[in-house]
Design an enzyme around this catalytic site. Structure first.
Site, PDB file in Angstrom:
ATOM      1  N   LYS A   1       5.271  24.239  40.722  1.00 26.34           N
ATOM      2  CA  LYS A   1       6.120  23.197  40.827  1.00 26.34           C
ATOM      3  C   LYS A   1       7.117  23.323  41.339  1.00 26.34           C
ATOM      4  O   LYS A   1       7.638  24.571  41.485  1.00 26.34           O
ATOM      5  CB  LYS A   1       6.181  22.841  39.394  1.00 26.34           C
ATOM      6  CG  LYS A   1       7.302  21.847  38.812  1.00 26.34           C
ATOM      7  CD  LYS A   1       7.725  21.825  37.443  1.00 26.34           C
ATOM      8  CE  LYS A   1       8.710  20.618  37.003  1.00 26.34           C
ATOM      9  NZ  LYS A   1       8.970  20.613  35.595  1.00 26.34           N
TER      10      LYS A   1
ATOM     11  N   SER B   1       8.825  16.371  33.485  1.00 21.41           N
ATOM     12  CA  SER B   1       9.027  16.400  35.241  1.00 21.41           C
ATOM     13  C   SER B   1       8.062  17.144  36.062  1.00 21.41           C
ATOM     14  O   SER B   1       7.959  17.192  37.219  1.00 21.41           O
ATOM     15  CB  SER B   1      10.411  17.227  35.300  1.00 21.41           C
ATOM     16  OG  SER B   1      10.540  18.755  34.841  1.00 21.41           O
TER      17      SER B   1
ATOM     18  N   SER C   1       8.239  18.735  29.530  1.00 24.64           N
ATOM     19  CA  SER C   1       7.902  18.403  31.019  1.00 24.64           C
ATOM     20  C   SER C   1       6.594  19.035  31.256  1.00 24.64           C
ATOM     21  O   SER C   1       6.188  18.858  32.101  1.00 24.64           O
ATOM     22  CB  SER C   1       9.184  19.048  31.883  1.00 24.64           C
ATOM     23  OG  SER C   1      10.058  18.210  31.968  1.00 24.64           O
TER      24      SER C   1
END
Length: 506
Positions: free
Chosen positions: A81, A157, A181
């Site tokens: 990520k 996220s 997230s």
């Protein structure tokens, strides 16, 4: 069906097994994943940064003197990520225009552990700007769409990671979670996502603690066994960590998956409304059906809920959130030598940055103490009367719950643009309402997961949230493995020619 297309349905263990048996080389796996990214990601928007040459060069490195000691995911293609852990020499934007072109000189402990486990980093997945929103639609790179419906959000996220795994670009991808997230995008995209116990995985060397322990690092994956194997590989403190999670009672998480719970669990479930005062019927149905499935599997299932509710803790949570965003931007300003300016950020991110800069030390510590009191209260829901949380409470005592089932979000994946409407404060309010009670596990440090058991009539996945005792990821993994065996999902892929989950899947 092409060779690359067949690999889309396989989890990391199955892909690595093809290498171990000599059917494929590590380079074959990586080249197939690169082909899928180049062919499919143009319509998904899940990948932020690519580093294909670096990965292919490492694919040809010798295995060392003891190849038999390689882990179960050796050679598996992987995405980091684009928020949190860094790779020396690879761009790190944190989903923000502010850091476009920033290339850190130092990597992270977590990156080293991923690569030591044999995972091959092909690049980075898109994220919400500095992880602020539960959707991945940053203005620096554009929206990541939901693979099941391109008009809807992949969540955030860690939306880029979840979308990439759901679409079969890679079988497992890094994700992190300070308010949902990992679990929210896992729910939106129909993959498995577990947030570990506070401090189970390291954050260093640049960071020892994020937002008073709200943040945890792990992955989203196609299968439960992949998730367990990665957590086995990356768990444990690094030198200098301020605190760490208790040892794993089961020995390894992989063992918990293989052996199952080994006893009748006491499972509570709740469909109470969250911060917005509402819960979509599809999300409520997902919880009730999961509770019924757990009962079918022989567990004791009770409708019950803890006295602590996230609605009572939103304000102190947002104090930590603003402080964390402000601290992160300030830290990267120092690392990059750049000066933050309003035009370089989304409006909500800048407002949180400014709010964090004006917080008093006393106000921050008051928020911390408020949340810590709530965590102690919530812990009692999982502990036996008199403490301990054991399996055999004494005569007259009450056995605590092993697991609490509930919704991940207040509704299935919303349309793109949902969280960009109105003022920054209205956007934040909408985000809090959508997150339901998922941030509670961040406030308490407990492990929690999203399990993809339900699909709506429109074909959207809806995850079921499960929270366990502090330090007891093993029970969650064991239960998840049972559920996965009863209602398999790993082979499901969005797109023409692939089966979708039935509407009523549990």
């Amino acid at each position: 069906m092409s060779f690359s297309e067949r690999l889309r349905e396989l989890d990391g263990h199955a892909q690595a097994e093809l290498v171990r048996t000599g059917e494929l080389s590590r380079g074959d796996l990586l080249r197939a994943a690169i082909e899928r990214i180049e062919r499919l990601d143009g319509s998904l928007g899940s990948v932020a940064v690519t580093s294909f040459d670096r990965a292919l060069a490492r694919a040809d490195e010798p295995d060392g003197p003891h190849p038999e000691e390689r882990g179960p995911l050796h050679g598996v293609p992987f995405l980091l990520k684009d928020l949190g852990p860094t790779v020396a020499g690879m761009e790190a934007t944190m989903g923000s225009r502010f850091l476009k072109g920033f290339v850190p000189a130092q990597g992270s402990e977590l990156t080293d552990r991923f690569e030591a486990a044999g995972l091959r980093v092909l690049g980075k997945a898109r994220t919400a700007e500095f992880g602020v929103l539960p959707t991945t639609e940053n203005t620096a790179q554009g929206a990541t769409v939901n693979p099941w419906d391109h008009t809807r959000s992949a969540g955030g996220s860690s939306g880029g990671s979840a979308a990439a795994v759901a679409a079969g670009l890679v079988p497992v991808a890094h994700a992190n979670d300070a308010g949902g997230s990992i679990r929210i995008p896992a729910s939106n995209c129909g993959v498995f996502g577990l947030k570990p116990t506070r401090a189970r995985t390291p954050l260093g060397p640049a960071v020892g603690d994020l937002m008073n322990g709200l943040a945890a690092e792990h992955v989203v994956s196609r299968s439960v066994r992949d998730s367990a194997a990665v957590l086995d590989a990356i768990s444990g403190p690094a030198p200098g960590d301020p605190y760490w999670a208790p040892p794993v009672a089961a020995g390894t998480f992989a063992r918990a998956v293989a052996e199952g719970p080994g006893r009748r669990l006491r499972i509570a479930f709740s469909t109470r409304a969250g911060s917005g005062g509402r819960l979509d019927p599809a999300c409520a149905s997902a919880v009730r059906e999961a509770a019924a499935l757990c009962a079918e599997l022989g567990h004791e299932v009770v409708e019950a809920e803890p006295a602590v509710a996230f609605t009572d803790l939103v304000e102190p949570f947002l104090v930590l959130w603003a402080a964390g965003v402000s601290s992160a931007i300030s830290s990267f300003a120092l690392l990059s030598g750049r000066t933050p300016e309003p035009g370089q950020f989304e409006e909500l991110t800048w407002e949180l940055y400014e709010q964090g800069r004006t917080l008093s030390a006393a106000g921050y510590l008051l928020a911390v103490s408020t949340l810590q009191r709530a965590a102690r209260g919530l812990a009692g829901f999982y502990e036996d009367e008199g403490g301990g949380g054991g399996e055999r409470p004494g005569r007259g005592s009450r056995r605590g719950y092993d697991v609490l089932l509930g919704p991940v979000t207040s509704e299935p994946a919303p349309p793109l643009g949902t969280f960009s409407v109105g003022t920054p404060r209205q956007q934040l309010t909408r985000a809090v309402e959508f997150c339901h009670e998922t941030p509670l596990a961040n406030l308490t440090g407990q492990p929690a997961m999203s399990v993809p058991l339900h699909w709506t009539e429109a074909g959207l996945p809806v995850g079921v949230h499960a929270t366990g005792r502090f330090g007891d990821e093993a029970t969650l993994f064991a239960l998840a493995a049972q559920l996965e065996q009863a209602r398999p999902w790993a082979h499901r892929l969005p797109g023409p020619g692939h089966p979708r989950m039935e509407t009523r899947s549990c």
